[in-house]
Design an enzyme around this catalytic site. Structure first.
Site, short mmCIF file in Angstrom:
data_model
loop_
_atom_site.label_atom_id
_atom_site.label_comp_id
_atom_site.label_asym_id
_atom_site.label_seq_id
_atom_site.Cartn_x
_atom_site.Cartn_y
_atom_site.Cartn_z
CE1 TYR A 1 -45.01 -32.35 33.39
CE2 TYR A 1 -46.55 -34.18 33.34
CZ TYR A 1 -45.39 -33.62 33.81
OH TYR A 1 -44.60 -34.34 34.67
CG HIS B 1 -44.20 -29.77 38.65
ND1 HIS B 1 -44.89 -29.71 37.47
CD2 HIS B 1 -43.19 -30.66 38.44
CE1 HIS B 1 -44.31 -30.51 36.58
NE2 HIS B 1 -43.27 -31.09 37.15
#
Length: 268
Positions: free
Chosen positions: A40, A98
Site C-alpha cells: 500500500y 498478501h
C-alpha cells in the site's frame, strides 16, 4: 484460539495526508483495528497517524501484509522489521502473506517457516494469509496447522459470497476477513440492500457490513469522510432478520472485482 476483531479500518488505496487523516479520524471516533500492507506504500503514514493520535499501543490491533517479493525466508524477516520501523511499533498483531507466491516461485513452506520465525521473535502476535484458495489453505494447514492461520483475508461481498471458501475456513476454525465488503460501492445501489436499509433506518453500507459480521466474518471498510467512518462503526449494533439475510444471500452473482494478472491464483 485465533483472535481476529470483527471490525476495523482498512487503508487500501489511501496515500499521504489522506491516510493520515483517515486513520487519525478513525482512532478519534473509536476505531482500534488498523489494516495496512507493505504494497500500500502507507505504513509510515499509518504509523505517524497512530503516534499522533495518542492512543496507547496496547489498545490497538495492527495488521500488515508481506508482499510477494518478500516471501522468501531471507527476505520476510527484514521486510517485517522495516514495516515495524515505519509503523513505529515493536510488533504487529497480525501478519499476512498478501498473495500466494506467483507460480509458487517461493515454496509456501518457506514463507510459513519465516512467519513462524517472526512470531517466535515477538514481531507479530498472529499469522495468516490473504487471497488463498481452498487448496492453498489446505496446503498451509498441512504445513503449519490451522491454529497458525488466524485468518484468510479475501474479497467477499454480496455479489461474491465465496461460500465454498468461507465454509472450509469455518470448518478449520479460521476466521474469514472480508475485504471490499461494499464492492467499491456497487452493492450500495442495490434495491434489495436499499430496502433493508430503509426498514432499519440505516445506511446501505451499515446493512452490508452488518450482514458480513452476522455471518461471522471480520470487516475492514475504509473511508476518507468522517461521516462515513462514524456511520460505518454503527454497523456493529445492527441485527438483520433471517429473511433479510436470505435476501442478501440471493444477491450472489460471482462478480469478482480483484484478480490481478500474474498474482491471482486459480480461484475456487
Amino acid at each position: 484460539m485465533n483472535n481476529i476483531p470483527p471490525f476495523g479500518l482498512g487503508t487500501f488505496r489511501l496515500q499521504g495526508q489522506t491516510v493520515i487523516d483517515s486513520v487519525k479520524t478513525g482512532l478519534e471516533l473509536g476505531y482500534r483495528v488498523i489494516d495496512t500492507a507493505q504494497i500500500y506504500g502507507n505504513e509510515a503514514e499509518v504509523g505517524q497517524a497512530i503516534a499522533e493520535s495518542g492512543v496507547p499501543r496496547s489498545e490497538l490491533f495492527i495488521t500488515t501484509k508481506i508482499w510477494t517479493e518478500n516471501l522468501g525466508r531471507d527476505a520476510l524477516v527484514p521486510s517485517l522489521q522495516e514495516s515495524l520501523a515505519k509503523l513505529r511499533t515493536d510488533y504487529v498483531d497480525l501478519t499476512l502473506i498478501h498473495w500466494p507466491s506467483p507460480n509458487a516461485a517461493v515454496p509456501l513452506a518457506d514463507s510459513l517457516a519465516a512467519l513462524q520465525q517472526v512470531k517466535a521473535q515477538g514481531l507479530t502476535r498472529q499469522t495468516g494469509v490473504s487471497n488463498f484458495t481452498v487448496a492453498l489453505m489446505q496446503q498451509a494447514i498441512d504445513i503449519v496447522g490451522a491454529k497458525e492461520i488466524a485468518t484468510n483475508q479475501i474479497e467477499l461481498h454480496p455479489y461474491l459470497q465465496n461460500r465454498k471458501l468461507a465454509e472450509f475456513a469455518g470448518s478449520q476454525g479460521i476466521t474469514v476477513t472480508s475485504y471490499m465488503t461494499l464492492a467499491y460501492g456497487k452493492v450500495l445501489q442495490d434495491a434489495v440492500i436499499q430496502k433493508i436499509a430503509g426498514t432499519h433506518q440505516a445506511t446501505p453500507a451499515q446493512v452490508v457490513l452488518a450482514w458480513a459480521m452476522q455471518l461471522g466474518y471480520a470487516v475492514i471498510p475504509s473511508s476518507t469522510k468522517r461521516a462515513n467512518l462514524e456511520s460505518n462503526l454503527k454497523a456493529q449494533q445492527l441485527r438483520l432478520s433471517e429473511n433479510e439475510m436470505a435476501q442478501i444471500a440471493a444477491l450472489e452473482r460471482s462478480q469478482r472485482l480483484t484478480s490481478p494478472e500474474g498474482l491471482a491464483p486459480a480461484w475456487d
